[in-house]
Design a protein around this motif. Structure first.
Motif, PDB file in Angstrom:
ATOM      1  N   GLY A   6       0.829  -1.194   0.000  1.00  0.00           N
ATOM      2  CA  GLY A   6       0.000   0.000   0.000  1.00  0.00           C
ATOM      3  C   GLY A   6       0.863   1.243   0.000  1.00  0.00           C
ATOM      4  N   ALA A   7       0.236   2.394   0.108  1.00  0.00           N
ATOM      5  CA  ALA A   7       0.968   3.655   0.111  1.00  0.00           C
ATOM      6  C   ALA A   7       1.878   3.785   1.324  1.00  0.00           C
ATOM      7  CB  ALA A   7      -0.019   4.815   0.078  1.00  0.00           C
ATOM      8  N   ASP A   8       1.481   3.178   2.438  1.00  0.00           N
ATOM      9  CA  ASP A   8       2.279   3.334   3.653  1.00  0.00           C
ATOM     10  C   ASP A   8       2.443   2.051   4.466  1.00  0.00           C
ATOM     11  OD1 ASP A   8      -0.306   3.087   4.504  1.00  0.00           O
ATOM     12  OD2 ASP A   8      -0.360   4.951   5.619  1.00  0.00           O
ATOM     13  N   ALA A   9       2.014   0.912   3.926  1.00  0.00           N
ATOM     14  CA  ALA A   9       2.143  -0.344   4.680  1.00  0.00           C
ATOM     15  C   ALA A   9       2.175  -1.553   3.753  1.00  0.00           C
ATOM     16  CB  ALA A   9       0.987  -0.491   5.663  1.00  0.00           C
ATOM     17  N   LEU A  10       2.798  -2.581   4.247  1.00  0.00           N
ATOM     18  CA  LEU A  10       2.824  -3.883   3.590  1.00  0.00           C
ATOM     19  C   LEU A  10       1.789  -4.753   4.288  1.00  0.00           C
ATOM     20  CD1 LEU A  10       4.264  -5.948   1.692  1.00  0.00           C
ATOM     21  CD2 LEU A  10       5.727  -6.474   3.644  1.00  0.00           C
ATOM     22  N   ALA A  11       0.893  -5.366   3.529  1.00  0.00           N
ATOM     23  CA  ALA A  11      -0.136  -6.226   4.106  1.00  0.00           C
ATOM     24  C   ALA A  11       0.111  -7.667   3.675  1.00  0.00           C
ATOM     25  CB  ALA A  11      -1.522  -5.781   3.655  1.00  0.00           C
ATOM     26  N   LEU A  12       0.049  -8.575   4.638  1.00  0.00           N
ATOM     27  CA  LEU A  12       0.242 -10.002   4.387  1.00  0.00           C
ATOM     28  C   LEU A  12      -0.982 -10.763   4.876  1.00  0.00           C
ATOM     29  CD1 LEU A  12       3.788 -10.208   5.965  1.00  0.00           C
ATOM     30  CD2 LEU A  12       3.292 -10.164   3.530  1.00  0.00           C
ATOM     31  N   VAL A  13      -1.449 -11.710   4.083  1.00  0.00           N
ATOM     32  CA  VAL A  13      -2.544 -12.587   4.483  1.00  0.00           C
ATOM     33  C   VAL A  13      -2.116 -14.013   4.161  1.00  0.00           C
ATOM     34  CG1 VAL A  13      -4.957 -13.233   4.163  1.00  0.00           C
ATOM     35  CG2 VAL A  13      -4.281 -10.830   4.020  1.00  0.00           C
ATOM     36  N   ILE A  14      -2.091 -14.858   5.185  1.00  0.00           N
ATOM     37  CA  ILE A  14      -1.705 -16.252   5.017  1.00  0.00           C
ATOM     38  C   ILE A  14      -2.836 -17.115   5.576  1.00  0.00           C
ATOM     39  CG2 ILE A  14      -0.050 -18.055   5.620  1.00  0.00           C
ATOM     40  CD1 ILE A  14       1.101 -14.575   6.046  1.00  0.00           C
ATOM     41  N   VAL A  15      -3.322 -18.056   4.765  1.00  0.00           N
ATOM     42  CA  VAL A  15      -4.408 -18.935   5.190  1.00  0.00           C
ATOM     43  C   VAL A  15      -3.971 -20.369   4.958  1.00  0.00           C
ATOM     44  CG1 VAL A  15      -6.832 -19.563   4.846  1.00  0.00           C
ATOM     45  CG2 VAL A  15      -6.097 -17.200   4.494  1.00  0.00           C
ATOM     46  N   ALA A  35       1.815 -15.473  19.637  1.00  0.00           N
ATOM     47  CA  ALA A  35       2.289 -14.429  20.557  1.00  0.00           C
ATOM     48  C   ALA A  35       3.607 -13.841  20.066  1.00  0.00           C
ATOM     49  CB  ALA A  35       2.447 -14.989  21.970  1.00  0.00           C
ATOM     50  N   GLY A  36       4.496 -14.673  19.579  1.00  0.00           N
ATOM     51  CA  GLY A  36       5.773 -14.197  19.053  1.00  0.00           C
ATOM     52  C   GLY A  36       5.599 -13.367  17.792  1.00  0.00           C
ATOM     53  N   MET A  37       4.703 -13.821  16.898  1.00  0.00           N
ATOM     54  CA  MET A  37       4.441 -13.051  15.683  1.00  0.00           C
ATOM     55  C   MET A  37       3.856 -11.687  16.040  1.00  0.00           C
ATOM     56  SD  MET A  37       2.947 -15.694  12.833  1.00  0.00           S
ATOM     57  CE  MET A  37       1.630 -16.384  13.829  1.00  0.00           C
ATOM     58  N   ARG A  38       2.902 -11.694  16.968  1.00  0.00           N
ATOM     59  CA  ARG A  38       2.248 -10.441  17.365  1.00  0.00           C
ATOM     60  C   ARG A  38       3.272  -9.468  17.958  1.00  0.00           C
ATOM     61  NH1 ARG A  38      -2.152 -12.438  19.544  1.00  0.00           N
ATOM     62  NH2 ARG A  38      -3.373 -11.984  17.697  1.00  0.00           N
ATOM     63  N   GLU A  39       4.166  -9.969  18.790  1.00  0.00           N
ATOM     64  CA  GLU A  39       5.194  -9.127  19.406  1.00  0.00           C
ATOM     65  C   GLU A  39       6.122  -8.528  18.349  1.00  0.00           C
ATOM     66  OE1 GLU A  39       8.997  -9.551  22.420  1.00  0.00           O
ATOM     67  OE2 GLU A  39       7.434 -11.084  22.457  1.00  0.00           O
ATOM     68  N   ARG A  40       6.549  -9.335  17.398  1.00  0.00           N
ATOM     69  CA  ARG A  40       7.460  -8.839  16.354  1.00  0.00           C
ATOM     70  C   ARG A  40       6.789  -7.789  15.469  1.00  0.00           C
ATOM     71  NH1 ARG A  40       8.654 -14.062  17.370  1.00  0.00           N
ATOM     72  NH2 ARG A  40      10.843 -14.559  17.732  1.00  0.00           N
ATOM     73  N   VAL A  41       5.540  -8.035  15.110  1.00  0.00           N
ATOM     74  CA  VAL A  41       4.808  -7.076  14.279  1.00  0.00           C
ATOM     75  C   VAL A  41       4.613  -5.766  15.046  1.00  0.00           C
ATOM     76  CG1 VAL A  41       2.551  -6.609  13.225  1.00  0.00           C
ATOM     77  CG2 VAL A  41       3.688  -8.792  12.822  1.00  0.00           C
ATOM     78  N   ARG A  42       4.259  -5.867  16.320  1.00  0.00           N
ATOM     79  CA  ARG A  42       4.050  -4.676  17.148  1.00  0.00           C
ATOM     80  C   ARG A  42       5.346  -3.867  17.299  1.00  0.00           C
ATOM     81  NH1 ARG A  42       0.532  -6.079  21.835  1.00  0.00           N
ATOM     82  NH2 ARG A  42       1.916  -7.838  21.680  1.00  0.00           N
ATOM     83  N   LEU A  43       6.499  -4.547  17.399  1.00  0.00           N
ATOM     84  CA  LEU A  43       7.786  -3.859  17.507  1.00  0.00           C
ATOM     85  C   LEU A  43       8.047  -2.953  16.308  1.00  0.00           C
ATOM     86  CD1 LEU A  43      10.141  -6.652  18.884  1.00  0.00           C
ATOM     87  CD2 LEU A  43       9.518  -4.511  20.019  1.00  0.00           C
ATOM     88  N   HIS A  44       7.446  -3.280  15.172  1.00  0.00           N
ATOM     89  CA  HIS A  44       7.620  -2.491  13.961  1.00  0.00           C
ATOM     90  C   HIS A  44       6.427  -1.584  13.685  1.00  0.00           C
ATOM     91  CE1 HIS A  44      11.361  -4.408  12.895  1.00  0.00           C
ATOM     92  NE2 HIS A  44      10.829  -5.535  13.315  1.00  0.00           N
ATOM     93  N   GLY A  45       5.564  -1.414  14.694  1.00  0.00           N
ATOM     94  CA  GLY A  45       4.434  -0.503  14.568  1.00  0.00           C
ATOM     95  C   GLY A  45       3.254  -1.062  13.801  1.00  0.00           C
ATOM     96  N   GLY A  46       3.214  -2.383  13.624  1.00  0.00           N
ATOM     97  CA  GLY A  46       2.159  -2.997  12.834  1.00  0.00           C
ATOM     98  C   GLY A  46       1.052  -3.615  13.664  1.00  0.00           C
ATOM     99  N   GLU A  61      -3.279 -12.348   9.422  1.00  0.00           N
ATOM    100  CA  GLU A  61      -3.217 -11.102   8.666  1.00  0.00           C
ATOM    101  C   GLU A  61      -2.304 -10.145   9.409  1.00  0.00           C
ATOM    102  OE1 GLU A  61      -6.917  -9.299   7.513  1.00  0.00           O
ATOM    103  OE2 GLU A  61      -7.918 -11.246   7.558  1.00  0.00           O
ATOM    104  N   ALA A  62      -1.324  -9.594   8.703  1.00  0.00           N
ATOM    105  CA  ALA A  62      -0.401  -8.639   9.300  1.00  0.00           C
ATOM    106  C   ALA A  62      -0.299  -7.399   8.426  1.00  0.00           C
ATOM    107  CB  ALA A  62       0.983  -9.262   9.468  1.00  0.00           C
ATOM    108  N   SER A  63      -0.178  -6.264   9.073  1.00  0.00           N
ATOM    109  CA  SER A  63       0.038  -5.001   8.384  1.00  0.00           C
ATOM    110  C   SER A  63       1.279  -4.368   8.998  1.00  0.00           C
ATOM    111  CB  SER A  63      -1.173  -4.088   8.580  1.00  0.00           C
ATOM    112  OG  SER A  63      -0.918  -2.821   8.010  1.00  0.00           O
ATOM    113  N   LEU A  64       2.282  -4.105   8.145  1.00  0.00           N
ATOM    114  CA  LEU A  64       3.550  -3.547   8.603  1.00  0.00           C
ATOM    115  C   LEU A  64       3.777  -2.197   7.926  1.00  0.00           C
ATOM    116  CD1 LEU A  64       5.468  -6.875   8.210  1.00  0.00           C
ATOM    117  CD2 LEU A  64       4.959  -5.759  10.376  1.00  0.00           C
ATOM    118  N   PRO A  65       3.757  -1.111   8.693  1.00  0.00           N
ATOM    119  CA  PRO A  65       3.937   0.210   8.091  1.00  0.00           C
ATOM    120  C   PRO A  65       5.377   0.433   7.655  1.00  0.00           C
ATOM    121  CG  PRO A  65       3.864   0.408  10.465  1.00  0.00           C
ATOM    122  CD  PRO A  65       3.580  -1.044  10.132  1.00  0.00           C
TER     123      PRO A  65
END
Length: 73
Positions: A6-15, A35-46, A61-65
């Motif tokens: 996107g204009a300001d974020a990378l979006a990932l969807v894995i099913v 929990a580990g994935m959530r922590e890592r994504v949050r560390l990058h503001g996602g 689903e993850a969104s990484l700005p």
């Protein structure tokens, strides 16, 4: 898997369909799961949303700005 830039974020969807695979990683292998994935994504503001899907399987689903280099503001 879906990846969107996107204009300001990378979006990932894995099913996954819930059938598993031959190379499953056990919890004792040192992984931290969702929990580990959530922590890592949050560390990058996602943001991360993960949970079971109806009929079996799992969806993550993850969104990484990010800041575009050289972009004018």
């Amino acid at each position: 898997m879906r990846i969107e830039w996107g204009a300001d974020a990378l979006a990932l969807v894995i099913v996954d369909d819930g059938r598993g695979g031959a190379a499953l990683v056990s919890a004792s292998a040192g992984g931290q799961g969702v929990a580990g994935m959530r922590e890592r994504v949050r560390l990058h503001g996602g943001r991360l949303h993960a949970g079971p899907v109806g009929g079996g399987g799992y969806r993550v689903e993850a969104s990484l700005p990010y800041e575009q280099r050289g972009a004018e503001r």
